[in-house]
Design a protein around this motif. Structure first.
Motif, short mmCIF file in Angstrom:
data_model
loop_
_atom_site.label_atom_id
_atom_site.label_comp_id
_atom_site.label_asym_id
_atom_site.label_seq_id
_atom_site.Cartn_x
_atom_site.Cartn_y
_atom_site.Cartn_z
N UNK A 190 39.57 36.04 56.95
CA UNK A 190 40.51 36.02 55.83
C UNK A 190 40.12 34.94 54.82
N UNK A 191 39.82 33.74 55.32
CA UNK A 191 39.44 32.65 54.42
C UNK A 191 38.13 32.97 53.70
N UNK A 192 37.16 33.49 54.44
CA UNK A 192 35.85 33.79 53.84
C UNK A 192 35.93 34.88 52.78
N UNK A 193 36.82 35.84 52.99
CA UNK A 193 36.94 36.95 52.05
C UNK A 193 38.00 36.72 50.98
N UNK A 194 38.80 35.69 51.11
CA UNK A 194 39.91 35.48 50.18
C UNK A 194 39.50 35.27 48.72
N UNK A 195 38.31 34.75 48.40
CA UNK A 195 37.95 34.68 46.98
C UNK A 195 37.90 36.05 46.30
N UNK A 196 37.88 37.12 47.07
CA UNK A 196 37.90 38.46 46.48
C UNK A 196 39.25 38.72 45.82
N UNK A 197 40.36 38.32 46.47
CA UNK A 197 41.68 38.61 45.92
C UNK A 197 42.42 37.38 45.41
N UNK A 198 41.94 36.19 45.71
CA UNK A 198 42.52 34.97 45.17
C UNK A 198 41.62 34.50 44.04
N UNK A 199 42.18 34.35 42.86
CA UNK A 199 41.38 33.95 41.71
C UNK A 199 40.90 32.52 41.87
N UNK A 200 39.60 32.35 41.96
CA UNK A 200 39.01 31.02 42.05
C UNK A 200 38.19 30.72 40.79
N UNK A 201 38.53 31.39 39.69
CA UNK A 201 37.81 31.19 38.44
C UNK A 201 37.92 29.74 38.00
N UNK A 202 36.80 29.11 37.75
CA UNK A 202 36.77 27.73 37.32
C UNK A 202 36.94 26.74 38.47
N UNK A 203 37.11 27.23 39.66
CA UNK A 203 37.30 26.37 40.83
C UNK A 203 36.18 26.62 41.83
N UNK A 204 34.99 26.16 41.49
CA UNK A 204 33.83 26.40 42.37
C UNK A 204 34.02 25.75 43.73
N UNK A 205 34.70 24.62 43.78
CA UNK A 205 34.97 23.96 45.06
C UNK A 205 35.80 24.84 45.97
N UNK A 206 36.82 25.47 45.40
CA UNK A 206 37.67 26.36 46.20
C UNK A 206 36.88 27.56 46.68
N UNK A 207 36.10 28.13 45.80
CA UNK A 207 35.31 29.32 46.12
C UNK A 207 34.39 29.06 47.31
N UNK A 208 33.60 28.00 47.22
CA UNK A 208 32.63 27.72 48.27
C UNK A 208 33.26 27.16 49.54
N UNK A 209 34.32 26.39 49.40
CA UNK A 209 34.99 25.85 50.59
C UNK A 209 35.60 26.98 51.42
N UNK A 210 36.26 27.92 50.76
CA UNK A 210 36.86 29.04 51.48
C UNK A 210 35.81 29.90 52.16
N UNK A 211 34.73 30.17 51.46
CA UNK A 211 33.68 31.01 52.04
C UNK A 211 32.99 30.28 53.20
N UNK A 212 32.52 29.06 52.95
CA UNK A 212 31.74 28.33 53.97
C UNK A 212 32.58 28.02 55.20
#
Length: 116
Positions: A18-40
């Protein structure tokens, strides 16, 4: 304990995915830290859960699940994406609870393996 039977590890696997795939439905635009933290951290959590499912006597993987949960929980403050903290907080708390409840059975399985 037989492999692929512990519900806590299945829950941790789902939380990690869920965390790894959440950037698909949670907007992380402009938040590269959020994007990579959730995926990694999501992928690391899912991998630790898979290893724990396959080898239930390996206690270290349960502690890794707890560690990745704590990292997911504190990531919004460390990486400055507190506006998007819901996913990290929820998945982090779930991982800590599931990993923590899986430690005692994993210790028992580890001790039984050593005795035989």
């Amino acid at each position: 304990m037989r492999p692929w039977t512990r519900l806590q590890d299945f829950g941790a696997l789902i939380a990690g995915l869920y965390a790894a795939l959440s950037p698909i439905w949670v907007s992380t635009t402009g938040e590269r830290g959020a994007y990579w933290a959730l995926i990694a951290l999501g992928v690391l959590l899912a991998v630790a859960a898979l290893i724990s499912l396959a080898m239930p006597g390996v206690v270290a993987t349960e502690w890794l699940i707890v560690l990745f949960g704590v990292l997911l929980f504190v990531a919004p403050w460390v990486l400055s994406y507190t506006e998007l903290n819901g996913t990290s907080w929820v998945v982090g708390v779930v991982a800590v609870i599931l990993g923590g409840t899986a430690v005692p059975p994993s210790l028992r399985a580890h001790r039984q393996a050593i005795q035989h």
